[in-house]
Design a protein around this motif. Sequence first.
Motif, PDB file in Angstrom:
ATOM      1  N   ARG A 153     -91.442 -12.924 -48.505  1.00  0.00           N
ATOM      2  CA  ARG A 153     -90.936 -14.033 -47.705  1.00  0.00           C
ATOM      3  C   ARG A 153     -90.045 -13.563 -46.565  1.00  0.00           C
ATOM      4  N   LEU A 154     -89.297 -12.474 -46.805  1.00  0.00           N
ATOM      5  CA  LEU A 154     -88.378 -11.972 -45.793  1.00  0.00           C
ATOM      6  C   LEU A 154     -89.088 -11.178 -44.699  1.00  0.00           C
ATOM      7  N   GLY A 155     -90.243 -10.602 -45.033  1.00  0.00           N
ATOM      8  CA  GLY A 155     -90.936  -9.729 -44.104  1.00  0.00           C
ATOM      9  C   GLY A 155     -91.162 -10.317 -42.725  1.00  0.00           C
ATOM     10  N   PRO A 156     -91.707 -11.524 -42.609  1.00  0.00           N
ATOM     11  CA  PRO A 156     -92.033 -12.066 -41.284  1.00  0.00           C
ATOM     12  C   PRO A 156     -90.815 -12.417 -40.428  1.00  0.00           C
ATOM     13  N   SER A 157     -89.622 -12.503 -41.028  1.00  0.00           N
ATOM     14  CA  SER A 157     -88.439 -12.908 -40.269  1.00  0.00           C
ATOM     15  C   SER A 157     -87.645 -11.687 -39.824  1.00  0.00           C
ATOM     16  N   ASP A 158     -86.619 -11.928 -39.023  1.00  0.00           N
ATOM     17  CA  ASP A 158     -85.717 -10.862 -38.594  1.00  0.00           C
ATOM     18  C   ASP A 158     -84.350 -11.004 -39.257  1.00  0.00           C
ATOM     19  N   THR A 159     -84.309 -11.750 -40.353  1.00  0.00           N
ATOM     20  CA  THR A 159     -83.065 -11.968 -41.075  1.00  0.00           C
ATOM     21  C   THR A 159     -82.464 -10.639 -41.528  1.00  0.00           C
ATOM     22  N   GLY A 160     -81.148 -10.485 -41.352  1.00  0.00           N
ATOM     23  CA  GLY A 160     -80.468  -9.300 -41.832  1.00  0.00           C
ATOM     24  C   GLY A 160     -80.461  -9.263 -43.356  1.00  0.00           C
ATOM     25  N   VAL A 161     -80.667  -8.095 -43.926  1.00  0.00           N
ATOM     26  CA  VAL A 161     -80.739  -7.947 -45.382  1.00  0.00           C
ATOM     27  C   VAL A 161     -79.778  -6.849 -45.815  1.00  0.00           C
ATOM     28  N   LEU A 162     -78.965  -7.146 -46.830  1.00  0.00           N
ATOM     29  CA  LEU A 162     -78.075  -6.160 -47.443  1.00  0.00           C
ATOM     30  C   LEU A 162     -78.605  -5.816 -48.824  1.00  0.00           C
ATOM     31  N   LEU A 163     -78.872  -4.527 -49.056  1.00  0.00           N
ATOM     32  CA  LEU A 163     -79.345  -4.041 -50.346  1.00  0.00           C
ATOM     33  C   LEU A 163     -78.169  -3.444 -51.099  1.00  0.00           C
ATOM     34  N   GLN A 164     -77.929  -3.940 -52.293  1.00  0.00           N
ATOM     35  CA  GLN A 164     -76.814  -3.464 -53.102  1.00  0.00           C
ATOM     36  C   GLN A 164     -77.331  -2.863 -54.399  1.00  0.00           C
ATOM     37  N   GLY A 165     -76.707  -1.803 -54.845  1.00  0.00           N
ATOM     38  CA  GLY A 165     -77.117  -1.172 -56.091  1.00  0.00           C
ATOM     39  C   GLY A 165     -76.611   0.252 -56.162  1.00  0.00           C
ATOM     40  N   GLU A 166     -76.715   0.835 -57.336  1.00  0.00           N
ATOM     41  CA  GLU A 166     -76.235   2.186 -57.556  1.00  0.00           C
ATOM     42  C   GLU A 166     -77.009   3.198 -56.712  1.00  0.00           C
ATOM     43  N   THR A 167     -76.416   4.363 -56.548  1.00  0.00           N
ATOM     44  CA  THR A 167     -77.080   5.449 -55.841  1.00  0.00           C
ATOM     45  C   THR A 167     -78.368   5.826 -56.561  1.00  0.00           C
ATOM     46  N   GLY A 168     -79.437   6.007 -55.789  1.00  0.00           N
ATOM     47  CA  GLY A 168     -80.699   6.463 -56.359  1.00  0.00           C
ATOM     48  C   GLY A 168     -81.595   5.397 -56.927  1.00  0.00           C
ATOM     49  N   THR A 169     -81.243   4.126 -56.765  1.00  0.00           N
ATOM     50  CA  THR A 169     -82.055   3.053 -57.349  1.00  0.00           C
ATOM     51  C   THR A 169     -83.309   2.739 -56.542  1.00  0.00           C
ATOM     52  N   GLY A 170     -83.408   3.275 -55.325  1.00  0.00           N
ATOM     53  CA  GLY A 170     -84.599   3.027 -54.516  1.00  0.00           C
ATOM     54  C   GLY A 170     -84.363   2.086 -53.357  1.00  0.00           C
ATOM     55  N   LYS A 171     -83.123   1.990 -52.901  1.00  0.00           N
ATOM     56  CA  LYS A 171     -82.818   1.075 -51.788  1.00  0.00           C
ATOM     57  C   LYS A 171     -83.549   1.488 -50.511  1.00  0.00           C
ATOM     58  N   THR A 172     -83.684   2.806 -50.303  1.00  0.00           N
ATOM     59  CA  THR A 172     -84.406   3.267 -49.118  1.00  0.00           C
ATOM     60  C   THR A 172     -85.869   2.848 -49.171  1.00  0.00           C
ATOM     61  N   SER A 173     -86.491   2.964 -50.341  1.00  0.00           N
ATOM     62  CA  SER A 173     -87.890   2.553 -50.488  1.00  0.00           C
ATOM     63  C   SER A 173     -88.049   1.059 -50.238  1.00  0.00           C
ATOM     64  N   ILE A 174     -87.079   0.270 -50.681  1.00  0.00           N
ATOM     65  CA  ILE A 174     -87.149  -1.171 -50.457  1.00  0.00           C
ATOM     66  C   ILE A 174     -87.002  -1.483 -48.969  1.00  0.00           C
ATOM     67  N   ALA A 175     -86.106  -0.763 -48.293  1.00  0.00           N
ATOM     68  CA  ALA A 175     -85.955  -0.960 -46.850  1.00  0.00           C
ATOM     69  C   ALA A 175     -87.250  -0.611 -46.123  1.00  0.00           C
ATOM     70  N   ARG A 176     -87.897   0.482 -46.525  1.00  0.00           N
ATOM     71  CA  ARG A 176     -89.165   0.867 -45.903  1.00  0.00           C
ATOM     72  C   ARG A 176     -90.252  -0.176 -46.194  1.00  0.00           C
ATOM     73  N   ALA A 177     -90.250  -0.694 -47.419  1.00  0.00           N
ATOM     74  CA  ALA A 177     -91.236  -1.718 -47.767  1.00  0.00           C
ATOM     75  C   ALA A 177     -91.028  -2.976 -46.929  1.00  0.00           C
ATOM     76  N   LEU A 178     -89.779  -3.352 -46.731  1.00  0.00           N
ATOM     77  CA  LEU A 178     -89.479  -4.529 -45.913  1.00  0.00           C
ATOM     78  C   LEU A 178     -89.961  -4.321 -44.478  1.00  0.00           C
ATOM     79  N   HIS A 179     -89.748  -3.115 -43.959  1.00  0.00           N
ATOM     80  CA  HIS A 179     -90.242  -2.802 -42.610  1.00  0.00           C
ATOM     81  C   HIS A 179     -91.764  -2.848 -42.566  1.00  0.00           C
ATOM     82  N   GLN A 180     -92.395  -2.345 -43.607  1.00  0.00           N
ATOM     83  CA  GLN A 180     -93.845  -2.250 -43.632  1.00  0.00           C
ATOM     84  C   GLN A 180     -94.521  -3.620 -43.641  1.00  0.00           C
ATOM     85  N   VAL A 181     -93.886  -4.614 -44.283  1.00  0.00           N
ATOM     86  CA  VAL A 181     -94.503  -5.946 -44.353  1.00  0.00           C
ATOM     87  C   VAL A 181     -94.024  -6.857 -43.230  1.00  0.00           C
TER      88      VAL A 181
END
Length: 459
Positions: A153-181
């Motif tokens: 749902r967030l992919g098509p918009s330009d809404t700012g997104v903050l990813l929170q979580g422990e180090t190493g949980t995969g926040k970078t992968s989620i950011a890349r996935a958001l960019h990809q969609v």
Amino acid sequence: MEPTVMTENGSLRNPYHSTTVSTRDGVIVCEQGPHQGLEVPLSSELLHIGRDEWCDISLPLDKKVSRHHGELKVTDDGISLRDLSSSNGTFVDNTRVFDAPLLPDSTFQVGQSQFRIRWKGENKTIKVDYHDGSGFLVGKSPAMRKIFSMLSRLGPSDTGVLLQGETGTGKTSIARALHQVSHRSGQPFVHVNCGALSPNLIESELFGYEKGAFTGAQNQHRGYFEQAHGGTLFLDEIGELPLDLQPKLLDVIERQRLRRLGAEKEIQVDFRLVTATHRNLRQAAQAKEFREDLYYRIAVTSLTVPALRERNEDIPLLAEHILSQIRPTENYTLTPAAEQKMQSMLWPGNVRQMRNILESSLIFLEGLVLDADDLVIPDYLLPDESTRSSTEATSHSGGMSATSTSGTLQDLLGQEEKRIIEALLEELDWDIPAVYERLDISRSGLYHRMKKHNIKRND
């Protein structure tokens, strides 16, 4: 089993992990309220309700609805409605609920909006994928599938997104996935680790500079804002950004304009901002350690990425995904014993640590089957008997997360994390850099855990 097709960037182009749920065909109809007449087809296993535009049932005109108010979940046993700590509550047949099934003729209300499901005669099957639309992410836990749904749902918009979580949980992968969609997928994805930038250079790296702007500036340099023009700028560990730079970042976000160091004219920039942190920025803002206005600007939508120990049911699927990335031409499998051993661990370094252990294990592996004894796991990462029995019980009960069970399990996990850190500190004679590198977490992540568990050196 279908073959796994890998792309050059290591994502799964044709993931084969999915299941289905059976339900009756239906439409969710708003009968009363500012959105009266709104109809949303029952076409997904998880439907988000809220005022935000990314929600499946988006209610921007209903001011008594929270931004992410609740969710409808479809299973083979029926449909349930869950409140997500909303301000004004969620009601089924005029009774306030937190998590309740919907009977065929029930009405439910959020804010001033009342809904009913208009059922059709025929049955239907809804596909439930254990991967997101980009193929970067896999998981079958409710927490991860919620993230998959939100990303779509967030992919098509330009809404700012903050990813929170422990180090190493995969926040970078989620950011890349958001960019990809997103509609920016063909443009740059610029990853900046704010915690790794030199304090003396961070401003020039972000904003860029003109030739001669300062000693050593021999050529013009385009900063990260410019490099991300047209695409996505991912500011990792934004909580480490110096306070004196935060107003300048806020200004660029608000106006989409900047001035290079030493320049006379401003430059127009266009990027989507995604940020990440392992810190609690809301608390940091309240403590004046992070600008409150910047926090609210970057956290238009906030996603919490669960720790690996909180989604045990994802571990076999995730391990298989990582193995296919490490050796894309080989078809590695894990035995049930190997999966169980991995599920018994706490993974203080989360997904990143799992990847490192699997890479090490493949070096010594003969064949394509990875058994429990083939896993190269340091002793300090293996839990003691009391925690092992608790985590195994969690695994066998369907992968319930530690945060959703009793406080006793939460305490046991905390004690085990403390034991791991204390043991490694003693083993390495309190060499802090060696400890956080061995655990595969950041320096600030280690200090956060030491403060949390009151771990101090006794001299």
